[in-house]
Design a protein around this motif. Structure first.
Motif, PDB file in Angstrom:
ATOM      1  N   MET A   1       4.049   2.214   3.339  1.00 40.60           N
ATOM      2  CA  MET A   1       3.011   1.454   2.615  1.00 40.60           C
ATOM      3  C   MET A   1       1.702   1.444   3.395  1.00 40.60           C
ATOM      4  O   MET A   1       1.664   1.806   4.557  1.00 40.60           O
ATOM      5  CB  MET A   1       3.506   0.015   2.433  1.00 40.60           C
ATOM      6  N   VAL A   2       0.685   1.027   2.733  1.00 38.42           N
ATOM      7  CA  VAL A   2      -0.610   0.965   3.405  1.00 38.42           C
ATOM      8  C   VAL A   2      -0.470   0.042   4.597  1.00 38.42           C
ATOM      9  O   VAL A   2      -0.010  -1.078   4.477  1.00 38.42           O
ATOM     10  CB  VAL A   2      -1.673   0.409   2.442  1.00 38.42           C
ATOM     11  N   SER A   3      -0.845   0.553   5.748  1.00 31.66           N
ATOM     12  CA  SER A   3      -0.474  -0.171   6.956  1.00 31.66           C
ATOM     13  C   SER A   3      -1.425  -1.304   7.287  1.00 31.66           C
ATOM     14  O   SER A   3      -1.063  -2.245   7.955  1.00 31.66           O
ATOM     15  CB  SER A   3      -0.410   0.794   8.119  1.00 31.66           C
ATOM     16  N   ALA A   4      -2.631  -1.230   6.843  1.00 30.33           N
ATOM     17  CA  ALA A   4      -3.558  -2.306   7.180  1.00 30.33           C
ATOM     18  C   ALA A   4      -4.128  -2.886   5.906  1.00 30.33           C
ATOM     19  O   ALA A   4      -4.353  -2.183   4.936  1.00 30.33           O
ATOM     20  CB  ALA A   4      -4.679  -1.780   8.060  1.00 30.33           C
TER      21      ALA A   4
ATOM     22  N   LEU B 156      -8.361   3.708   1.832  1.00 28.27           N
ATOM     23  CA  LEU B 156      -6.935   3.390   1.936  1.00 28.27           C
ATOM     24  C   LEU B 156      -6.167   4.513   2.623  1.00 28.27           C
ATOM     25  O   LEU B 156      -5.311   4.271   3.467  1.00 28.27           O
ATOM     26  CB  LEU B 156      -6.339   3.151   0.547  1.00 28.27           C
ATOM     27  N   MET B 157      -6.480   5.751   2.264  1.00 25.99           N
ATOM     28  CA  MET B 157      -5.771   6.871   2.869  1.00 25.99           C
ATOM     29  C   MET B 157      -6.097   6.992   4.356  1.00 25.99           C
ATOM     30  O   MET B 157      -5.248   7.287   5.165  1.00 25.99           O
ATOM     31  CB  MET B 157      -6.111   8.185   2.146  1.00 25.99           C
ATOM     32  N   PRO B 193       4.762   7.430   0.231  1.00 21.92           N
ATOM     33  CA  PRO B 193       4.763   6.049  -0.282  1.00 21.92           C
ATOM     34  C   PRO B 193       3.357   5.527  -0.573  1.00 21.92           C
ATOM     35  O   PRO B 193       3.126   4.901  -1.617  1.00 21.92           O
ATOM     36  CB  PRO B 193       5.404   5.241   0.846  1.00 21.92           C
ATOM     37  N   VAL B 194       2.425   5.804   0.326  1.00 20.65           N
ATOM     38  CA  VAL B 194       1.080   5.271   0.120  1.00 20.65           C
ATOM     39  C   VAL B 194       0.388   6.007  -1.021  1.00 20.65           C
ATOM     40  O   VAL B 194      -0.398   5.432  -1.784  1.00 20.65           O
ATOM     41  CB  VAL B 194       0.264   5.287   1.438  1.00 20.65           C
ATOM     42  N   LEU B 195       0.722   7.286  -1.187  1.00 22.29           N
ATOM     43  CA  LEU B 195       0.181   8.029  -2.328  1.00 22.29           C
ATOM     44  C   LEU B 195       0.679   7.449  -3.645  1.00 22.29           C
ATOM     45  O   LEU B 195      -0.088   7.323  -4.608  1.00 22.29           O
ATOM     46  CB  LEU B 195       0.599   9.496  -2.254  1.00 22.29           C
ATOM     47  N   LEU B 198      -1.235   4.183  -4.265  1.00 28.10           N
ATOM     48  CA  LEU B 198      -2.600   4.434  -4.744  1.00 28.10           C
ATOM     49  C   LEU B 198      -2.572   5.007  -6.163  1.00 28.10           C
ATOM     50  O   LEU B 198      -3.401   4.657  -7.005  1.00 28.10           O
ATOM     51  CB  LEU B 198      -3.315   5.389  -3.780  1.00 28.10           C
ATOM     52  N   GLY B 199      -1.603   5.878  -6.421  1.00 31.33           N
ATOM     53  CA  GLY B 199      -1.490   6.469  -7.753  1.00 31.33           C
ATOM     54  C   GLY B 199      -1.233   5.423  -8.827  1.00 31.33           C
ATOM     55  O   GLY B 199      -1.859   5.445  -9.891  1.00 31.33           O
ATOM     56  N   ILE B 200      -0.345   4.487  -8.528  1.00 23.94           N
ATOM     57  CA  ILE B 200      -0.037   3.420  -9.492  1.00 23.94           C
ATOM     58  C   ILE B 200      -1.288   2.600  -9.788  1.00 23.94           C
ATOM     59  O   ILE B 200      -1.648   2.360 -10.938  1.00 23.94           O
ATOM     60  CB  ILE B 200       1.073   2.493  -8.937  1.00 23.94           C
TER      61      ILE B 200
END
Lengths: 309, 276
Positions: A1-4, B156-157, B193-195, B198-200
């Motif tokens: 997950m986004v870490s920060a 975010l990325m 996971p972070v993609l 962000l996609g959602i």
């Protein structure tokens, strides 16, 4: 997950990081696609809105009609009763809906943090209004708040109350506030919930040993640990509420009269109904500056008051 | 202990469930009205179970003359391109800001941060003018293009890639991998996971966007779904309750599906970014 999280936006690192690739221009190639788009669709529009704010351009007069107006727009804004009416309404709208949303969101977040029957479903239900599109929600409330036949007044009628809602210049703004609070409470409770999971457990244990009551624990442990989250939510909601014009455009079109012409709707009207682009740009800049100041003040309020782990 | 525990759980649970039902009431009303004849929509007292069920409302908004399916299709088209574009450009840029060095990188990133706080509304006036000049006004590209290149996604990325270890890249470089391969084969898979988060979010933003099409789209044949919902309001502002609510139900189904199927990721995305 986004870490920060955005709350903890780190400063740009200027020191050399070990192990980072030294190849000069390749990094730039990676950024280029995004950068080109950002320049084309954000940066150039931004520069033009600043320039436009110093012109008297009305779209109707075509490009030839652009002339430099100096500070005229800003002087006109200062004397514009429509603008000040909008500022006042925006303050009422933001000033009532934001604290109400945060307080109710906090209460709901704390309640949802306990073991409850069907907790996951409850969370989803409260959050639902936040993800549904403005138009579907707006149309629904418009019919629910129909003064004669809407469900809301059918229920309130039992208590002898039947406000005119969107048809009344007194009730239209409160109706929008009700919708905003309904829409935002679930989001706040969700953010509070994730903050509560991080609350310092050992402090609660220590407080239990000291025999502290619920209120004492809330005041001395929970609230201080939630303060940064609260500030963050206040900032997000102030920015969001002061910009929202979708529902107003859809439901009241600023009316009845100018009873719901908030500042962002006023700017929209000036720009897209009267095509006074120069003046609308100036209103946009002034508003942005105002919201920025308000945001910075809210942000600064947390300095030194937050609980540092 | 468990004897005391259960009633306590319900003591909090019952009021919360009552409140939750009150919160749900507008949605229940939406679904109920979607299945009613217009004359029953404002019946006093309110009739929760439609009698008879007016399934024709859904038939009309789906396959009838005023079908919302074309608008639905346009919303899908816009959302797919926006999400794909944003993920691609934001990932590459975020990666470079975090893990590569080049001249002016940090200054450029500061510029990015500065533009992130600009309200989208402020940009509506100049975008309106540009898109008119470029011939993109009143086309779906006016909605798609700005959404493909976002500062927020890049931010975010970058936050994600900054937290990843640099050793992977060094090892790969020793093995002769080039910069693209290091990004594509090593760091990009880590970002799944972070993609998806962000996609959602990008999908939901795009799907629900009403303000941008309100200003940049004028012909009904280019309406996306939120604008399409306003089709059931006549010039006098009178709403056809059954059809409007049926179309509204159709419009919230995709977001609801994303939410139900990916609830955990969705909530994680919301709470970690804190933004919608």
């Amino acid at each position: 997950m986004v870490s920060a999280t955005v709350t903890a936006a780190p400063a740009v690192r200027t020191e050399k990081q070990p192990g980072i690739s030294p190849r000069g221009w390749i990094g730039f190639l990676f950024i280029a696609p995004n950068l080109l788009g950002v320049v084309a669709f954000t940066l150039i529009p931004l520069i033009s809105v600043i320039l436009l704010a110093f012109t008297d351009w009305n779209l109707v007069s075509g490009f030839g009609g652009i002339s430099f107006a100096g500070l005229d727009n800003f002087v006109a804004i200062a004397k514009d009763p429509g603008f000040w009416n909008a500022v006042g309404l925006t303050f009422v709208y933001v000033g009532v809906s934001v604290p109400l949303t945060v307080v109710l969101g906090l209460a709901l977040g704390i309640a949802l943090n306990r073991p409850l029957p069907g907790r996951a479903i409850l969370r989803a239900i409260f959050f639902l209004p936040y993800i549904v599109n403005t138009v579907a929600i707006g149309m629904t409330w418009l019919m629910l708040m129909n003064p004669k036949a809407g469900l809301v007044n059918q229920v309130l009628g039992a208590f002898g109350l039947e406000p005119g809602w969107f048809a009344s210049s007194h009730w239209a703004l409160p109706a929008l506030i009700v919708m905003a609070v309904w829409g935002g409470v679930g989001y706040c409770s969700l953010i509070y919930l994730s903050a509560l999971q991080d609350a310092p457990k050992q402090l609660y244990e220590a407080a239990d040993i000291d025999g502290a009551g619920m209120w004492a624990k809330f005041r001395t442990i929970t609230w201080p640990s939630l303060l940064p989250t609260t500030i963050f939510l206040l900032v997000m909601l102030i920015i969001g509420a002061s910009q929202g014009f979708g529902l107003i455009a859809l439901i009241t079109a600023g009316g009845p009269g100018d009873a719901t012409t908030t500042i962002s709707y006023y700017m929209y009207q000036t720009g897209f109904q009267f095509y006074r682009f120069g003046y609308a740009s100036a209103i946009g800049l002034v508003t942005f500056a105002g919201v920025l100041v308000l945001t910075l003040l809210t942000w600064r309020a947390q300095r030194g008051r937050a609980l540092h782990e | 202990m468990s004897k005391l525990y259960l009633p306590k759980k319900w003591a909090w649970g019952i009021p919360l469930w009552i409140l939750a039902l009150a919160f749900l009431a507008p949605f229940a009303w939406m679904v109920s009205t979607a299945l009613k004849a217009d004359i029953d929509a404002y019946k006093i007292p309110m009739q929760w179970i439609p009698d008879p069920f007016q399934w024709d409302n859904f038939k009309t908004v789906l396959v009838g003359e005023t079908s919302v399916l074309p608008a639905f299709g346009r919303s899908v088209f816009v959302a797919v391109l926006r999400v794909a574009g944003e993920l691609l450009t934001a990932t590459m840029a975020g990666y470079a800001f975090a893990r590569m060095t080049f001249k002016g990188r940090d200054k450029l990133f500061l510029l990015y941060l500065a533009t992130a706080i600009i309200p989208a509304q402020l940009l509506l006036v100049p975008r309106f003018i540009y898109f008119q000049q470029l011939g993109l006004y009143d086309t779906l590209w006016a909605l798609i293009l700005p959404g493909m290149f976002t500062v927020l996604g890049t931010f975010l990325m970058r936050q994600f890639f900054v937290a990843q270890p640099a050793e992977f890249a060094e090892a790969a470089r020793m093995d002769g991998a080039n910069e693209w391969q290091i990004f594509r084969r090593i760091y990009l898979p880590l970002a799944t996971p972070v993609l998806s988060a962000l996609g959602i979010l990008a999908f939901v933003w795009s799907w629900n966007d009403y303000e941008t099409p309100l200003v940049l789209i004028s012909s009904p044949e280019h309406f996306t779904l939120p604008l399409g919902l306003t089709n059931f309001v006549d010039e006098q502002g009178a709403i056809a309750p059954g059809l409007t609510m049926a179309a509204s139900v159709v419009s919230i189904v995709p977001v609801l599906l994303v939410f139900v199927l990916l609830q955990r990721r969705f909530i994680a995305a919301m709470t970690h970014t804190g933004i919608k």
